[in-house]
Design a protein around this motif. Structure first.
Motif, mmCIF file in Angstrom:
data_model
loop_
_atom_site.group_PDB
_atom_site.id
_atom_site.type_symbol
_atom_site.label_atom_id
_atom_site.label_comp_id
_atom_site.label_asym_id
_atom_site.label_seq_id
_atom_site.Cartn_x
_atom_site.Cartn_y
_atom_site.Cartn_z
ATOM 1 N N GLN A 200 26.768 43.840 40.188
ATOM 2 C CA GLN A 200 28.174 43.629 40.050
ATOM 3 C C GLN A 200 28.960 44.211 41.537
ATOM 4 O O GLN A 200 29.080 45.334 41.732
ATOM 5 C CB GLN A 200 28.851 44.473 38.768
ATOM 6 C CG GLN A 200 28.205 44.076 37.578
ATOM 7 C CD GLN A 200 28.672 44.888 36.357
ATOM 8 O OE1 GLN A 200 28.355 46.193 36.469
ATOM 9 N NE2 GLN A 200 29.262 44.123 35.531
ATOM 10 N N ASN A 201 29.193 43.169 42.090
ATOM 11 C CA ASN A 201 29.714 43.612 43.677
ATOM 12 C C ASN A 201 31.159 42.987 43.648
ATOM 13 O O ASN A 201 31.347 41.518 43.701
ATOM 14 C CB ASN A 201 28.842 43.162 44.661
ATOM 15 C CG ASN A 201 29.293 43.377 45.894
ATOM 16 O OD1 ASN A 201 30.284 43.983 46.343
ATOM 17 N ND2 ASN A 201 28.625 42.584 47.179
ATOM 18 N N ASP A 202 32.134 43.630 43.976
ATOM 19 C CA ASP A 202 33.534 43.060 44.233
ATOM 20 C C ASP A 202 34.095 43.184 45.576
ATOM 21 O O ASP A 202 35.140 42.960 45.827
ATOM 22 C CB ASP A 202 34.723 43.682 43.434
ATOM 23 C CG ASP A 202 34.246 43.347 41.793
ATOM 24 O OD1 ASP A 202 34.093 42.442 41.410
ATOM 25 O OD2 ASP A 202 34.418 44.356 41.076
ATOM 26 N N ASP A 203 33.296 43.280 46.613
ATOM 27 C CA ASP A 203 33.548 43.448 48.114
ATOM 28 C C ASP A 203 32.711 42.170 48.816
ATOM 29 O O ASP A 203 31.276 42.221 48.610
ATOM 30 C CB ASP A 203 33.587 44.712 48.742
ATOM 31 C CG ASP A 203 34.330 45.665 47.967
ATOM 32 O OD1 ASP A 203 35.477 45.328 47.705
ATOM 33 O OD2 ASP A 203 33.957 46.872 48.221
ATOM 34 N N ASP A 204 33.225 41.777 49.862
ATOM 35 C CA ASP A 204 32.499 40.794 50.682
ATOM 36 C C ASP A 204 31.969 41.494 51.606
ATOM 37 O O ASP A 204 31.875 42.813 51.947
ATOM 38 C CB ASP A 204 33.251 39.494 50.852
ATOM 39 C CG ASP A 204 34.496 40.069 51.897
ATOM 40 O OD1 ASP A 204 34.374 40.913 52.536
ATOM 41 O OD2 ASP A 204 35.230 39.246 52.208
ATOM 42 N N GLU A 205 31.147 40.647 52.665
ATOM 43 C CA GLU A 205 30.240 41.279 53.777
ATOM 44 C C GLU A 205 31.121 42.059 54.754
ATOM 45 O O GLU A 205 30.795 42.628 55.453
ATOM 46 C CB GLU A 205 29.331 40.161 54.478
ATOM 47 C CG GLU A 205 28.209 39.662 53.699
ATOM 48 C CD GLU A 205 28.370 38.880 52.474
ATOM 49 O OE1 GLU A 205 29.752 38.397 52.175
ATOM 50 O OE2 GLU A 205 27.775 38.527 51.672
ATOM 51 N N GLN A 206 32.508 41.587 54.725
ATOM 52 C CA GLN A 206 33.537 42.486 55.584
ATOM 53 C C GLN A 206 34.185 43.513 55.060
ATOM 54 O O GLN A 206 35.324 44.096 55.787
ATOM 55 C CB GLN A 206 34.414 41.323 56.075
ATOM 56 C CG GLN A 206 33.987 40.547 57.321
ATOM 57 C CD GLN A 206 33.029 39.251 56.758
ATOM 58 O OE1 GLN A 206 33.264 38.676 55.966
ATOM 59 N NE2 GLN A 206 31.948 39.288 57.392
#
Length: 544
Positions: A218-224
């Motif tokens: 569950q990941n809500d942040d992109d690579e930046q």
């Protein structure tokens, strides 16, 4: 059944083992590359579409066999090569440029050796039924799975290799990867990746969290580091777990809600600003293989599409939109079209699984735990993993025999194999942990609820009443009123009058009727909301 949204193909990979003409396809590829001074380029038409193909070669780690193969075939090639065909939709018809695949041709024979990266030479495993042949590994995207082999045949013909070589792949051919997807408008996709949505629920509620394979991301942040809710949420279920939700399915799968990397910078008017919901086959999550016949492809597509439609339906999204595209967003390969030939969605019944597990916990805690049983559960939730009976005994200064007797009486809460103990599911672990943390208050609460369930059983009601009691406790139904008064009107109390409440009321009605209780009593129940408004249950039971 109405026409349902039709998922689109995304990634695909398969190994086609070609054996009927031995090494003839390989030698033909070698000849055509030499005649073209290193490559051949051509175009062809398939199903009214224009495609382009390029044949070229690459180096090989296969050890040169000498002048003759073990089976007697002469080997007249001085240099070891392997060959590739890149096959792509013509750029005039595919401006995005992502409808294509690569076919890698490599020879196979009994006793074939390969040189590893560290210099070691080892024999390459070739099925004993195959004396000589060619392995063709195809890997591509955005093409219907059943079209890869016909496109390969047409492409081979176009560059001067007989397409009929690839008519009948060997039974050891197999599919390695496959995904189908829909694209959902970002404003509608929240229920899919919500904390209590189907992706999280499938991972947390299904079967034992110490048996089979389960992985949740569950990941809500992109690579930046930009916040994109639902950016990358997945659950991967092995064959044992997938059958808990889909009893007729065999294939391990990953369900994935994900955005493109550049989604945060894209305009809402374009498709890349909106997430995909995909379901993919996970070949590494079982010990068997899926063949590459048409029957195998049909099974694959049915299981992937049924899983996808079921997750959409469980999320409350319209899977048969009658106006425009509903909650879906078209892209170059997903047309948001409807089809009446696909599989029907399966009711995931995650609420039922949850209610059943709650009733199991209530039952055990309400019956009263011995000191040894309580200590055992406390050790399990504190440790958070697999614990041996000896560890439990040592940590609580108990005889190991006492721990074993306690475990025998907790069989619905724990798994106990070869001296290793764990709680049966992640959700049961959460419930037990809560009970341990809240201690006396939690016990008093579940005892009160379970006393009503015991009373129901004494009155001769169906044992499924315990599942209803768990549902009622979670949604604040006055259970004593339900059981003790045949005349009084049943009351259901909820916080808000929203879609989740409608779903919960329907679920309660199904559980109620499964317990052989009079449906008219539930239908006439008074529903009270947190803002003081009152309605009747029957108004929420109409599927429309």
């Amino acid at each position: 059944m109405p026409a349902l949204i039709q998922p689109a193909p995304h990634e695909f990979a398969a190994n086609y083992l070609i054996t009927e003409d031995g090494l003839a396809p390989f030698f033909a590829a070698d000849r055509r590359v030499k005649e073209g001074d290193g490559s051949q380029v051509a175009s062809f038409v398939s199903e009214g579409e224009r495609w382009v193909v390029k044949l070229y070669y690459q180096g090989s780690g296969i050890v040169h066999p000498g002048d003759q193969l073990p089976g007697g075939t002469d080997w007249r090639l001085g240099e070891m090569r392997e060959f590739r065909l890149t096959i792509a939709r013509h750029s005039d018809e595919d401006p995005v440029g992502e409808q294509d695949f690569n076919a890698h041709l490599a020879p196979r024979w009994q006793g074939m050796e390969v040189r590893r990266s560290d210099g070691r030479v080892t024999e390459y495993s070739v099925p004993p039924q195959v004396e000589e042949g060619v392995n063709v590994r195809v890997q591509g995207s955005n093409i219907e799975f059943s079209r890869y082999l016909p496109l390969l045949q047409r492409a081979a013909d176009a560059v001067g290799i007989r397409g009929r070589y690839f008519d009948a792949p060997h039974k050891h051919s197999n599919i390695q990867d496959a995904e189908r997807y829909v694209r959902v408008h970002w404003k509608d996709s929240g229920p899919i990746h919500a904390r209590d949505g189907p992706i999280a629920s499938m991972g947390h509620l299904l079967e034992s969290d110490r048996a089979g394979y389960r992985k949740i991301v569950q990941n809500d942040d992109d690579e930046q580091g930009r916040n994109v809710p639902g950016y990358y949420h997945t659950v991967t279920l092995g064959t044992r777990r997938i059958r808990e939700a889909f009893p007729t399915h065999q294939l391990p799968k990953e369900v994935k809600h994900y955005y493109a990397r550049e989604a945060a910078t894209k305009s809402e008017k374009g498709p890349l600003a909106h997430p995909k919901l995909g379901v993919s086959y996970q070949v590494s999550r079982w010990d068997e293989t899926l063949g590459a016949t048409q029957t195998d492809i049909e099974q694959l597509e049915t299981e992937l599409d049924q899983t996808l439609l079921s997750v959409l339906a469980e999320s409350g999204l319209d899977i048969a939109p009658s106006q425009d595209d509903g909650p879906y967003v078209r892209d170059a390969y997903f047309g948001a079209t409807l089809s009446d030939n696909g599989p029907e969605p399966v009711a995931l019944d995650l609420t039922t699984i949850k209610s059943t597990q709650e009733s199991v916990v209530i039952k055990y805690l309400a019956d009263g735990l011995t000191d040894v049983q309580f200590e055992t559960l406390e050790t399990l939730v504190t440790d958070g993993g697999i614990v041996s009976t000896g560890d439990i005994a040592s940590q609580n200064d108990r005889h190991v025999g006492s721990v074993r007797r306690a475990l025998r009486d907790l069989e619905e809460l724990v798994e106990w194999k070869y001296g290793q103990v764990s709680l049966r599911s992640d959700y049961i672990a959460e419930l037990v942990h809560q009970a341990v943390e809240e201690a006396r208050d939690a016990f008093r609460r579940v005892v009160d609820t379970s006393a009503t369930a015991v009373e129901a059983a004494q009155r001769g009601l169906d044992e499924t009443m315990s599942v209803f009691v768990a549902w009622a406790a979670r949604h604040d139904v006055d259970v004593n009123d339900v059981l003790n008064s045949r005349e009084a009107r049943m009351r259901l109390r909820f916080g808000r009058a929203d879609r989740e409440t409608r779903r919960a009321i329907r679920e309660g009605f199904r559980i109620w009727t499964d317990a052989n209780l009079p449906p008219e009593r539930y239908r006439m129940a008074r529903v009270q909301f947190g803002d003081g408004s009152v309605s009747q249950a029957w108004r929420y039971l109409d599927p429309g």
